[in-house]
Design an enzyme around this catalytic site. Structure first.
Site, short mmCIF file in Angstrom:
data_model
loop_
_atom_site.label_atom_id
_atom_site.label_comp_id
_atom_site.label_asym_id
_atom_site.label_seq_id
_atom_site.Cartn_x
_atom_site.Cartn_y
_atom_site.Cartn_z
N LYS B 75 0.84 -1.16 -0.16
CA LYS B 75 0.23 0.05 0.05
C LYS B 75 1.07 1.19 -0.12
O LYS B 75 1.74 1.39 0.92
CB LYS B 75 -0.87 -0.03 1.19
CG LYS B 75 -1.61 1.08 1.38
CD LYS B 75 -2.75 1.08 2.55
CE LYS B 75 -3.69 2.10 2.77
NZ LYS B 75 -4.32 2.12 4.04
N SER B 144 -9.21 2.28 2.78
CA SER B 144 -8.29 3.09 1.96
C SER B 144 -7.45 1.98 1.23
O SER B 144 -6.67 2.53 0.30
CB SER B 144 -7.62 4.08 2.85
OG SER B 144 -6.83 3.24 4.02
N SER B 168 -10.17 0.42 6.73
CA SER B 168 -9.38 0.46 5.47
C SER B 168 -9.10 -0.81 5.11
O SER B 168 -8.39 -0.80 3.88
CB SER B 168 -8.14 1.26 5.71
OG SER B 168 -8.79 2.76 5.63
#
Lengths: 439, 439
Positions: B75, B144, B168
């Site tokens: 990420k 996210s 997330s």
């Protein structure tokens, strides 16, 4: 009296009421730095022209923040978008962060002026930087917040930001004769501060008065800068905790605790000895194990990619951390939780605990920063700690005494510490360290 | 069957036994990415030549790590010393960190191969990146950790690293039909991961099987990669928690929980409804307040210096956080502590809790990433959470079900989750999401 000898609260008063400008204050501190830093070496990065330019910009602005022009020294473990940040390591000699650490951004938003970056040990662990103790340059200033402690002690900054994982605020503050404050764990954002051990790392700061410590705490909390009430220490219940590390306490520290006890009693407090239950005997080792385990993770990149550029003592810490298995680490954490609960119960009988800040005066030599033994336990217990200056040891060097509050009762600890500092200073009629150092 | 369809555990088996090379595995995943990422947009940074070069270097090395050549998607909120890291913000479009985040360094030390950086929302908050849901590109992948979820779902990586502050990990994993795991708070180092809220931020990851989730946990903990025991779910005490957010649950989520309940009962588990005590009703709001307060500190630099370059939703969060006074924040934290204790007691009656992962299927549109309501409470309670795929909603999209374990009992949760996933898959005879998507 020059501006650079004033405590932060008085500077803020004059700066925000318009009596003096940020530029004048900056000039005063820069003059003091020019006068004494060549022998002390507190600064890792300092650009006087840049500082004056920033001060002029602050003075020219339409809006003045509540900390307008207040100079602060920033430990070089904290990122600054406009100054290099080397974390005390050659690995990051030319490192320029893209942001300010949260604490720096918050204080700048309120008008504070960053004077420069202060020397830290390597990644806030043990390997010292170049800083000497302002009271005796043959001695260590302590670490890891070495430069901030020395800068505040020598009057080169009214406020020094630091951080503590083991003893990195309390010990240098004790050695340099300033007030050092380690808040409760988790109270302030560590964004932009190089991590060392995530369940221990704590932001803190140093100043020459307890009121100045409180000023920064209120500012970071977004509260009104109202000042601390003067409640005195009449009736205060103080628990004297020699701790299981007491055999390490030198005569200077033993005497300082005795003197403090006597003065606090004269001021109307009761001081009674607390024998910590047996589980506390393991807390210093518990701390050391937790720190090693977590540091080996936090510095995994540096350890894996540039191990030969780390100091032998840091490599040893990281190797130790990798050798601790996860279940042992969880047992250490469980033991810490159990002692946190025991300590919380203890605070039903005491308003504050009194303990050593360090084994004694700052040791001679700059190859090491002294023993963290007297802070490890409190660090892993997450409680707020503050070291008070005012007392001296057998060789005339400062010796701090440590006050410990209950978890998250930081305000109460500061209030009590103010009363205790008044009791010490009133009885001793001693000059501030900064003034003494000037003689 | 191509290599890119294999779960991580089987890849690791073949890679370390020498049946396939890191280069062959990398080529297989790069081919899959070339085939499908133009419509999905999971990657923020991907350089195939660089990936192949790294794979060849791994294959040529004398020593092979236990994760030799295992491809991982990282990420883009996590620093990488050799790949740009933009945190989902234009502010950091050209940002190149000097280090690897601890998690990246640890996995690389064990031989893992970073394929590239995956799309995150802005600073891991709400503003979406470019990623679409692999099951239906008109729908959000959730956020996210959008890119990691989409990459794993589409077979572009066997493992996707993510982080969760609100929802997330769990929500994008649910929307994309993969296993998502949020460990207990504080379990893994966050060094080198951009902070959003320091008492909530948690490292986690996504995969296609529970065994693959366990593999990464064991690797990060420095444990032997021994695999999870298959204990089944016979006699398991499951508490079905609809939560105070239940009115937000759509028919797809309601049906998924009913189906899961039925299948777990058929597998020999007891499933009984848990009505959470009244204090839990405030936990979602408690989470939102804590997150806003802490985010306003963590992003103080960006907020103060470049507010106009932040999204309106992020600015609103930070402004909200600055408007919360510190004593209110402490009251929120106290309320969370009280509920953590209540929840711990609850686990004396249940082995695991079963709850919604998200309100329903992934919503249509890429302007938002869905509602985090069903994860906020568990995030502020610090407990380990895992979402299991296998069920689908009214429109054929994946719908996860969430399993929640007791604080720091992550191993037990994974063991239980494996049994639950077998119970779902066995009954449904459903293909893996990645295979279904290929059709």
């Amino acid at each position: 009296m020059t501006l650079s000898t004033l405590p932060a609260c008085e500077l803020v008063e004059r700066l925000t009421r318009g009596g003096v400008t940020a530029t004048e204050v900056a000039q005063s501190f820069l003059a003091r730095i020019a006068e004494c830093d060549s022998s002390i070496g507190a600064w890792q990065h300092l650009d006087p022209a840049e500082v004056l330019e920033t001060a002029r910009r602050l003075d020219a602005a339409d809006v003045r923040g509540p900390l307008h022009g207040l100079p602060i020294a920033v430990k070089d473990i904290m990122d600054t978008h406009d100054m290099p940040t080397a974390y005390g390591s050659d690995l990051y000699r030319h490192h320029q962060p893209s942001w300010d650490a949260a604490v720096v951004a918050q204080l700048r938003s309120l008008g504070a002026l960053v004077l420069g970056k202060t020397v830290t040990t390597e990644f806030a662990y043990f390997k010292p930087g170049k800083t000497a103790n302002p009271w005796d340059v043959r001695r260590t200033p302590g670490g890891s917040s070495s430069g901030s402690a020395a800068a505040v002690a020598a009057g080169m900054a009214p406020i020094g930001l630091g951080s503590q994982t083991a003893a990195s605020l309390i010990r240098p503050a004790s050695y340099c004769g300033v007030v050092g404050f380690k808040p409760s764990f988790g109270r302030y954002s560590l964004a932009g501060i190089k991590p060392l051990a995530h369940s221990l790392d704590t932001l803190g700061w140093m100043a020459r008065t307890v009121d100045d410590i409180d000023l920064i705490g209120k500012a970071l909390s977004g509260r009104a800068l109202t000042g601390l009430p003067a409640t005195g220490i009449q009736g205060l219940r103080i628990g004297l905790v020699r701790t299981y590390e007491w055999p390490l306490a030198e005569p200077s520290t033993r005497n300082a605790l005795e003197t403090a006890t006597e003065l606090f009693r004269r001021g109307g407090a009761t001081v009674s000895t607390v024998d910590l239950p047996e589980p506390f005997a393991a807390m210093a080792d518990t701390h050391a194990g937790v720190m090693a385990f977590e540091a080996a993770r936090a510095l995994a990149f540096e350890h894996a990619s540039a191990s030969d550029q780390l100091s032998p003592q840091l490599r040893a810490l990281l190797d130790k951390g990798l050798a601790i298995d996860e279940s042992s680490y969880f047992r250490l954490q469980d033991a810490a939780v159990a002692c946190r609960n025991l300590l919380r119960d203890l605070f039903s009988s005491y308003d504050v605990l009194l303990a050593p800040s360090a084994p004694g005066e700052a040791p001679t030599g700059l190859q090491a920063t002294g023993d963290p033994a007297f802070s490890r336990m409190w660090a892993v217990l997450h409680v707020p700690c503050l070291t008070l200056p005012g007392l001296t040891g057998e060789e005339g060097m400062p010796v701090g005494i440590q006050l410990i509050g209950s978890y998250q009762c930081d305000d109460r600890l500061l209030c009590i510490a103010k009363g205790c500092m008044d009791a010490l200073n009133g009885a001793l009629s001693q000059s501030l360290p900064v003034e003494r150092h000037r003689r």
